[in-house]
Design an enzyme around this catalytic site. Sequence first.
Site, PDB file in Angstrom:
ATOM      1  N   SER A  30       0.828  -1.218   0.000  1.00 42.70           N
ATOM      2  CA  SER A  30       0.000   0.000   0.000  1.00 42.70           C
ATOM      3  C   SER A  30       0.852   1.253   0.000  1.00 42.70           C
ATOM      4  O   SER A  30       1.665   1.451   0.895  1.00 42.70           O
ATOM      5  CB  SER A  30      -0.869   0.066   1.259  1.00 42.70           C
ATOM      6  OG  SER A  30      -1.694  -1.038   1.358  1.00 42.70           O
ATOM      7  N   HIS A  61      -3.305   0.116  -4.194  1.00 41.92           N
ATOM      8  CA  HIS A  61      -2.463  -0.955  -4.720  1.00 41.92           C
ATOM      9  C   HIS A  61      -2.409  -0.777  -6.233  1.00 41.92           C
ATOM     10  O   HIS A  61      -3.411  -0.947  -6.919  1.00 41.92           O
ATOM     11  CB  HIS A  61      -3.013  -2.323  -4.343  1.00 41.92           C
ATOM     12  CG  HIS A  61      -2.925  -2.598  -2.876  1.00 41.92           C
ATOM     13  ND1 HIS A  61      -1.943  -3.362  -2.317  1.00 41.92           N
ATOM     14  CD2 HIS A  61      -3.675  -2.154  -1.854  1.00 41.92           C
ATOM     15  CE1 HIS A  61      -2.098  -3.397  -1.008  1.00 41.92           C
ATOM     16  NE2 HIS A  61      -3.150  -2.667  -0.701  1.00 41.92           N
ATOM     17  N   HIS A  83      -3.801 -10.192  -1.804  1.00 41.35           N
ATOM     18  CA  HIS A  83      -3.810 -10.574  -0.388  1.00 41.35           C
ATOM     19  C   HIS A  83      -4.669 -11.812  -0.166  1.00 41.35           C
ATOM     20  O   HIS A  83      -5.610 -12.059  -0.923  1.00 41.35           O
ATOM     21  CB  HIS A  83      -4.383  -9.430   0.464  1.00 41.35           C
ATOM     22  CG  HIS A  83      -3.653  -8.141   0.318  1.00 41.35           C
ATOM     23  ND1 HIS A  83      -3.861  -7.308  -0.743  1.00 41.35           N
ATOM     24  CD2 HIS A  83      -2.724  -7.547   1.097  1.00 41.35           C
ATOM     25  CE1 HIS A  83      -3.075  -6.246  -0.623  1.00 41.35           C
ATOM     26  NE2 HIS A  83      -2.382  -6.366   0.484  1.00 41.35           N
ATOM     27  N   TYR A  85      -6.898 -12.117   2.025  1.00 42.60           N
ATOM     28  CA  TYR A  85      -8.290 -11.739   2.314  1.00 42.60           C
ATOM     29  C   TYR A  85      -9.100 -11.464   1.046  1.00 42.60           C
ATOM     30  O   TYR A  85     -10.331 -11.369   1.098  1.00 42.60           O
ATOM     31  CB  TYR A  85      -8.359 -10.509   3.241  1.00 42.60           C
ATOM     32  CG  TYR A  85      -7.742  -9.239   2.693  1.00 42.60           C
ATOM     33  CD1 TYR A  85      -8.365  -8.504   1.687  1.00 42.60           C
ATOM     34  CD2 TYR A  85      -6.536  -8.768   3.188  1.00 42.60           C
ATOM     35  CE1 TYR A  85      -7.795  -7.347   1.181  1.00 42.60           C
ATOM     36  CE2 TYR A  85      -5.958  -7.607   2.697  1.00 42.60           C
ATOM     37  CZ  TYR A  85      -6.592  -6.906   1.699  1.00 42.60           C
ATOM     38  OH  TYR A  85      -6.013  -5.779   1.189  1.00 42.60           O
ATOM     39  N   GLU A  86      -8.441 -11.342  -0.107  1.00 42.64           N
ATOM     40  CA  GLU A  86      -9.185 -11.113  -1.344  1.00 42.64           C
ATOM     41  C   GLU A  86      -9.848 -12.398  -1.846  1.00 42.64           C
ATOM     42  O   GLU A  86     -10.654 -12.348  -2.780  1.00 42.64           O
ATOM     43  CB  GLU A  86      -8.262 -10.539  -2.425  1.00 42.64           C
ATOM     44  CG  GLU A  86      -7.765  -9.133  -2.104  1.00 42.64           C
ATOM     45  CD  GLU A  86      -6.797  -8.619  -3.151  1.00 42.64           C
ATOM     46  OE1 GLU A  86      -7.262  -8.189  -4.218  1.00 42.64           O
ATOM     47  OE2 GLU A  86      -5.572  -8.658  -2.913  1.00 42.64           O
ATOM     48  N   ALA A 113       2.412  -1.460   4.449  1.00 47.06           N
ATOM     49  CA  ALA A 113       1.977  -0.489   5.455  1.00 47.06           C
ATOM     50  C   ALA A 113       1.400  -1.304   6.603  1.00 47.06           C
ATOM     51  O   ALA A 113       0.770  -2.339   6.369  1.00 47.06           O
ATOM     52  CB  ALA A 113       0.908   0.428   4.876  1.00 47.06           C
ATOM     53  N   MET A 211      -1.596  -7.295   7.009  1.00 46.53           N
ATOM     54  CA  MET A 211      -2.325  -8.374   6.332  1.00 46.53           C
ATOM     55  C   MET A 211      -1.578  -8.930   5.116  1.00 46.53           C
ATOM     56  O   MET A 211      -2.201  -9.417   4.175  1.00 46.53           O
ATOM     57  CB  MET A 211      -3.703  -7.850   5.885  1.00 46.53           C
ATOM     58  CG  MET A 211      -4.512  -7.208   6.996  1.00 46.53           C
ATOM     59  SD  MET A 211      -6.012  -6.442   6.354  1.00 46.53           S
ATOM     60  CE  MET A 211      -6.492  -5.399   7.747  1.00 46.53           C
ATOM     61  N   SER A 212      -0.260  -8.809   5.119  1.00 47.16           N
ATOM     62  CA  SER A 212       0.487  -9.224   3.918  1.00 47.16           C
ATOM     63  C   SER A 212       1.875  -9.721   4.303  1.00 47.16           C
ATOM     64  O   SER A 212       2.145 -10.053   5.448  1.00 47.16           O
ATOM     65  CB  SER A 212       0.612  -8.032   2.962  1.00 47.16           C
ATOM     66  OG  SER A 212       1.479  -7.050   3.502  1.00 47.16           O
ATOM     67  N   ASN A 235      -0.316   3.748  10.917  1.00 52.11           N
ATOM     68  CA  ASN A 235      -1.282   4.099  11.977  1.00 52.11           C
ATOM     69  C   ASN A 235      -0.875   3.354  13.246  1.00 52.11           C
ATOM     70  O   ASN A 235      -0.122   2.369  13.187  1.00 52.11           O
ATOM     71  CB  ASN A 235      -2.691   3.667  11.572  1.00 52.11           C
ATOM     72  CG  ASN A 235      -2.769   2.181  11.266  1.00 52.11           C
ATOM     73  OD1 ASN A 235      -2.373   1.756  10.172  1.00 52.11           O
ATOM     74  ND2 ASN A 235      -3.229   1.400  12.211  1.00 52.11           N
ATOM     75  N   HIS A 247      -8.979   2.459   6.146  1.00 46.36           N
ATOM     76  CA  HIS A 247      -7.994   2.331   5.072  1.00 46.36           C
ATOM     77  C   HIS A 247      -7.548   3.709   4.573  1.00 46.36           C
ATOM     78  O   HIS A 247      -6.391   3.886   4.166  1.00 46.36           O
ATOM     79  CB  HIS A 247      -8.587   1.491   3.936  1.00 46.36           C
ATOM     80  CG  HIS A 247      -7.598   1.134   2.866  1.00 46.36           C
ATOM     81  ND1 HIS A 247      -6.392   0.511   3.128  1.00 46.36           N
ATOM     82  CD2 HIS A 247      -7.623   1.322   1.520  1.00 46.36           C
ATOM     83  CE1 HIS A 247      -5.729   0.335   1.994  1.00 46.36           C
ATOM     84  NE2 HIS A 247      -6.452   0.816   1.001  1.00 46.36           N
TER      85      HIS A 247
HETATM   86  N1  HPA Z   1      -3.768  -3.645  11.086  1.00 46.91           N
HETATM   87  C1  HPA Z   1      -3.665  -4.514  10.054  1.00 46.91           C
HETATM   88  N2  HPA Z   1      -3.215  -4.170   8.852  1.00 46.91           N
HETATM   89  C2  HPA Z   1      -2.835  -2.892   8.676  1.00 46.91           C
HETATM   90  C3  HPA Z   1      -2.921  -1.934   9.710  1.00 46.91           C
HETATM   91  C4  HPA Z   1      -3.409  -2.339  10.978  1.00 46.91           C
HETATM   92  O1  HPA Z   1      -3.512  -1.550  11.938  1.00 46.91           O
HETATM   93  N3  HPA Z   1      -2.463  -0.760   9.194  1.00 46.91           N
HETATM   94  C5  HPA Z   1      -2.123  -1.012   7.901  1.00 46.91           C
HETATM   95  N4  HPA Z   1      -2.355  -2.296   7.583  1.00 46.91           N
END
Ligand code: HPA
Length: 272
Positions: A30, A61, A83, A85-86, A113, A211-212, A235, A247
């Site tokens: 990301s 992406h 990913h 999750y897709e 990210a 998540m990657s 974050n 997101h």
């Molecule tokens: N959690 C999971 N995946 C993420 C996060 C998060 O806080 N920030 C960016 N991708």
Amino acid sequence: MNSMIFDKAADALPDECFSVAPDLTVILGSGWGQALKVDRLLVGISYADMPGLGAATVAGHAGEFKLYERAGKRIAAFCGRRHWYEGVGWEAVVLPVELARRMGCGKLLLTNASGGINPVLRPGDLVILKDHINTVGINPLAGSHNPAWGPRFPDMSDVYTQHLRDVLHAVANRQGVRAMEGTYAFTAGPVFETPAEIRAYRSMGADVVGMSTVPEAVFAHACGMQVAGVALVSNLAAGISSKPLCHAEVLEATAGAQAVMAGFIDEFMACC
Ligand code: HPA
């Protein structure tokens, strides 16, 4: 995994991709997609035209493959990733690594990210991965064994190559970028975590969460590639942040860090 999906993807690439082994392959997560500085573009293909990858479904992406030269190095860059999750299967997730392996490339840089769990982390920091925790409990190598992908039971004590970690630290120091070494917790997504999950991952030793990255790292390491990973803290993780996660916040933070990420990747490429 179904090797025929990989065969089709490889067949669709121009011969140029396989004529000389790339010095490095990068998979950009990301917001990192715009971070590349290119001297000479050799091949550029949208993921939509790559069988097995398909158009990226997630905002931020990019979904483009580039083979190019930069500072005398030959780089294979996958801008954007698929990913777990897709729901597109492991093949689409690890396809960039398998293509890199078939191109003869021995070095992989993964970027993402992520949410900061370690309390010293602030948005905009980089975390150089030293290890990971796969909270999902499954990985791409489950299934029938293909000896080209390494042993049946690959060792995972040293996934992120020490030499590449040293180079990443040196680059961060030279560029004055805040970068600590840390452990990445991989979650299935697409939901962000609960505060209780984040507390659990912290007590397990995780510094960042996302998540990657882990599926690709596991696959590449099993195949014998050198692996480096860098997480941009976009974050603070759930429960640490005082506001709900979204997101858009991730994209905003990565957009703000573009210049730092571009300089960081560029110097890493030149000296790894
Ligand atoms: N959690 C999971 N995946 C993420 C996060 C998060 O806080 N920030 C960016 N991708």
